[in-house]
Design a protein around this motif. Structure first.
Motif, mmCIF file in Angstrom:
data_model
loop_
_atom_site.group_PDB
_atom_site.id
_atom_site.type_symbol
_atom_site.label_atom_id
_atom_site.label_comp_id
_atom_site.label_asym_id
_atom_site.label_seq_id
_atom_site.Cartn_x
_atom_site.Cartn_y
_atom_site.Cartn_z
ATOM 1 N N ALA A 150 -48.562 11.833 -8.078
ATOM 2 C CA ALA A 150 -47.685 12.557 -7.004
ATOM 3 C C ALA A 150 -47.926 13.847 -7.114
ATOM 4 O O ALA A 150 -47.766 14.655 -5.959
ATOM 5 C CB ALA A 150 -46.266 12.138 -7.203
ATOM 6 N N MET A 151 -48.390 14.358 -7.945
ATOM 7 C CA MET A 151 -48.839 15.941 -8.328
ATOM 8 C C MET A 151 -50.324 16.143 -7.660
ATOM 9 O O MET A 151 -50.667 17.226 -7.628
ATOM 10 C CB MET A 151 -48.497 16.375 -9.566
ATOM 11 N N ASN A 152 -51.019 14.957 -7.385
ATOM 12 C CA ASN A 152 -52.599 15.190 -7.096
ATOM 13 C C ASN A 152 -52.398 15.010 -5.654
ATOM 14 O O ASN A 152 -51.909 14.284 -4.895
ATOM 15 C CB ASN A 152 -53.230 14.097 -7.490
ATOM 16 N N GLU A 153 -53.256 16.102 -5.039
ATOM 17 C CA GLU A 153 -53.332 16.437 -3.463
ATOM 18 C C GLU A 153 -53.858 15.400 -2.858
ATOM 19 O O GLU A 153 -53.456 14.678 -1.626
ATOM 20 C CB GLU A 153 -54.103 17.407 -3.363
ATOM 21 N N GLN A 154 -54.706 14.435 -3.490
ATOM 22 C CA GLN A 154 -55.271 13.155 -2.829
ATOM 23 C C GLN A 154 -54.462 12.000 -2.991
ATOM 24 O O GLN A 154 -54.736 11.149 -2.152
ATOM 25 C CB GLN A 154 -56.817 12.977 -3.510
ATOM 26 N N CYS A 155 -53.634 11.970 -3.922
ATOM 27 C CA CYS A 155 -52.859 10.830 -4.269
ATOM 28 C C CYS A 155 -51.432 10.807 -3.735
ATOM 29 O O CYS A 155 -50.677 9.841 -3.597
ATOM 30 C CB CYS A 155 -52.941 10.358 -5.877
ATOM 31 N N ALA A 156 -50.981 11.916 -3.381
ATOM 32 C CA ALA A 156 -49.587 12.321 -3.135
ATOM 33 C C ALA A 156 -48.925 11.262 -1.974
ATOM 34 O O ALA A 156 -47.911 10.776 -1.944
ATOM 35 C CB ALA A 156 -49.165 13.851 -2.915
ATOM 36 N N ASP A 157 -49.809 11.280 -0.811
ATOM 37 C CA ASP A 157 -49.713 10.503 0.176
ATOM 38 C C ASP A 157 -49.371 9.031 -0.208
ATOM 39 O O ASP A 157 -48.297 8.443 0.473
ATOM 40 C CB ASP A 157 -50.350 10.991 1.571
ATOM 41 N N ILE A 158 -50.339 8.640 -0.907
ATOM 42 C CA ILE A 158 -50.288 7.287 -1.219
ATOM 43 C C ILE A 158 -48.999 6.846 -1.841
ATOM 44 O O ILE A 158 -48.337 5.840 -1.838
ATOM 45 C CB ILE A 158 -51.804 6.996 -1.929
ATOM 46 N N VAL A 159 -48.883 7.672 -3.153
ATOM 47 C CA VAL A 159 -47.811 7.470 -3.988
ATOM 48 C C VAL A 159 -46.435 7.511 -3.174
ATOM 49 O O VAL A 159 -45.456 6.797 -3.466
ATOM 50 C CB VAL A 159 -47.840 8.474 -5.114
ATOM 51 N N GLY A 160 -46.222 8.167 -2.077
ATOM 52 C CA GLY A 160 -45.188 8.355 -1.241
ATOM 53 C C GLY A 160 -44.895 7.322 -0.524
ATOM 54 O O GLY A 160 -43.695 7.197 -0.339
ATOM 55 N N ARG A 161 -45.862 6.378 -0.447
ATOM 56 C CA ARG A 161 -45.420 4.988 0.025
ATOM 57 C C ARG A 161 -45.333 4.047 -0.853
ATOM 58 O O ARG A 161 -45.089 2.814 -0.605
ATOM 59 C CB ARG A 161 -46.871 4.511 1.131
ATOM 60 N N MET A 162 -45.029 4.220 -2.251
ATOM 61 C CA MET A 162 -44.650 3.209 -3.357
ATOM 62 C C MET A 162 -43.392 3.764 -3.835
ATOM 63 O O MET A 162 -43.099 4.941 -4.334
ATOM 64 C CB MET A 162 -45.899 3.540 -4.274
ATOM 65 N N ARG A 163 -42.480 2.814 -4.165
ATOM 66 C CA ARG A 163 -41.278 3.135 -4.491
ATOM 67 C C ARG A 163 -40.986 1.838 -5.587
ATOM 68 O O ARG A 163 -40.972 0.969 -5.722
ATOM 69 C CB ARG A 163 -40.067 2.719 -3.521
ATOM 70 N N LEU A 164 -40.915 2.594 -6.965
ATOM 71 C CA LEU A 164 -40.755 1.716 -8.153
ATOM 72 C C LEU A 164 -39.373 1.418 -8.303
ATOM 73 O O LEU A 164 -38.404 2.498 -8.442
ATOM 74 C CB LEU A 164 -41.233 2.494 -9.292
ATOM 75 N N GLU A 165 -38.765 0.148 -8.664
ATOM 76 C CA GLU A 165 -37.388 -0.112 -8.700
ATOM 77 C C GLU A 165 -37.297 -0.657 -10.317
ATOM 78 O O GLU A 165 -38.207 -1.083 -10.764
ATOM 79 C CB GLU A 165 -37.120 -1.137 -7.846
ATOM 80 N N ALA A 166 -36.143 -0.612 -10.843
ATOM 81 C CA ALA A 166 -35.700 -1.013 -12.133
ATOM 82 C C ALA A 166 -35.338 -2.573 -11.741
ATOM 83 O O ALA A 166 -34.738 -2.799 -10.932
ATOM 84 C CB ALA A 166 -34.833 -0.143 -12.967
ATOM 85 N N GLY A 167 -35.386 -3.455 -13.117
ATOM 86 C CA GLY A 167 -34.903 -4.543 -12.910
ATOM 87 C C GLY A 167 -35.897 -5.780 -12.713
ATOM 88 O O GLY A 167 -37.016 -5.497 -12.650
ATOM 89 N N ASP A 168 -35.080 -6.866 -12.688
ATOM 90 C CA ASP A 168 -35.903 -8.053 -12.372
ATOM 91 C C ASP A 168 -36.255 -8.211 -10.881
ATOM 92 O O ASP A 168 -35.281 -8.635 -10.208
ATOM 93 C CB ASP A 168 -35.099 -9.272 -13.019
ATOM 94 N N SER A 169 -37.520 -8.519 -10.516
ATOM 95 C CA SER A 169 -37.643 -9.006 -9.041
ATOM 96 C C SER A 169 -37.066 -10.427 -8.565
ATOM 97 O O SER A 169 -36.741 -10.499 -7.531
ATOM 98 C CB SER A 169 -39.067 -8.914 -8.697
ATOM 99 N N LEU A 170 -36.863 -11.401 -9.751
ATOM 100 C CA LEU A 170 -36.477 -12.487 -9.280
ATOM 101 C C LEU A 170 -35.036 -12.452 -8.788
ATOM 102 O O LEU A 170 -34.525 -13.073 -7.953
ATOM 103 C CB LEU A 170 -36.533 -13.587 -10.633
ATOM 104 N N GLU A 171 -34.218 -11.789 -9.568
ATOM 105 C CA GLU A 171 -32.858 -11.712 -9.324
ATOM 106 C C GLU A 171 -32.753 -10.875 -7.917
ATOM 107 O O GLU A 171 -31.801 -10.988 -7.225
ATOM 108 C CB GLU A 171 -32.060 -10.614 -10.219
#
Length: 270
Positions: A150-171
């Motif tokens: 997210a601190m890299n100019e070329q990657c920031a916009d891409i990472v901005g479209r990624m949201r990491l959640e905690a927990g179990d995806s099945l639940e």
């Protein structure tokens, strides 16, 4: 349920230039030994080390002759090269998700994120991606990699479209209604037969931390009940499909394939 390995072989340490505070806090959160400043190849009190150094957080085997670290890297390395020279929507995963068939921005749920490489590819192609990684150790490494990217100019916009959640995806899936996401992507842990050094190193480490995804069939069932357009499952090229309905289409690579379960046609308009 996930087959959880014995976590007693894991410890946490840092290099002289690593983030000692982060390492100590992780040791407390994960309830594993904190070794302080160490050199991984000189550690003999733990077989696996979650390690903070000047390049971020990594996971690696310990002892003399142990392979190098495994980390979530998006700026350089394989992900960086793929970002700059990749095949766009012609990539196999993009075809499997259906990006060649729609101009609409898709919301993808990556239910088994791992080190986030596939999610990063999809986000680089314009998708909004929600990531779940239920192993707290791998989750910590992935969060660190995303923060650095997210601190890299070329990657920031891409990472901005990624949201990491905690927990179990099945639940998470089992609590959602139909059409909650456009596409669900599954890449469950499986025995890897590729003998390349990188794959072998990653699989050695992942096996000790993650174990096997014994609930893959349940994940598929839950994903099919929630996805709007399709579910995509990554499998070894010669492996049997997961238990469930018939696969709609297969997109094969050299060592792996994508099984596509289509639910309805993707929209063609924006």
């Amino acid at each position: 349920m996930v087959s959880t390995p014995d976590p007693s072989g894991l410890a946490i340490g840092h290099s002289a230039l690593g983030d000692a505070w982060q390492a100590k806090a992780l040791a407390e959160d994960l309830a594993v030994p904190f070794l302080g400043q160490v050199k991984p190849k000189q550690v003999n009190s733990a077989s696996l080390l979650l390690y903070s150094d000047d390049q971020g957080l990594s996971l690696q085997l310990t002892g003399k002759g142990a392979p190098g670290p495994v980390r979530a890297e998006f700026v350089s390395g394989k992900a960086g090269y793929r970002r700059e020279h990749g095949g766009g929507t012609g990539q196999l995963i993009a075809k499997a998700v259906g990006l060649q068939k729609t101009r609409q921005t898709l919301h993808i749920l990556d239910a088994t994120a791992g080190l986030g490489q596939d999610a990063f590819v999809l986000a680089s192609l314009g998708c909004q991606v929600t990531l779940f990684e239920r192993s707290p150790v791998i989750h910590a490494i992935l969060a660190d990699g995303l923060a650095r990217a997210a601190m890299n100019e070329q990657c920031a916009d891409i990472v901005g479209r990624m949201r990491l959640e905690a927990g179990d995806s099945l639940e998470w899936l089992q609590r959602r209604e139909a059409d909650s996401v456009d596409v669900v992507y599954l890449d469950p842990m499986f025995p890897h037969r590729d003998k390349s050094a990188l794959v072998k190193k990653e699989m050695q480490v992942f096996r000790q931390v993650v174990g096997d995804d014994d609930d893959s069939d349940a994940l598929l069932e839950a994903a099919l009940a929630v996805a709007r357009y399709r579910v995509v499952v990554k499998r070894p090229r010669k492996a049997e499909p997961l238990n469930g309905p018939a696969v709609t289409a297969r997109i094969e690579g050299k060592s792996s394939r994508f099984d596509v379960y289509s639910l309805k046609a993707l929209p063609t308009a924006t």
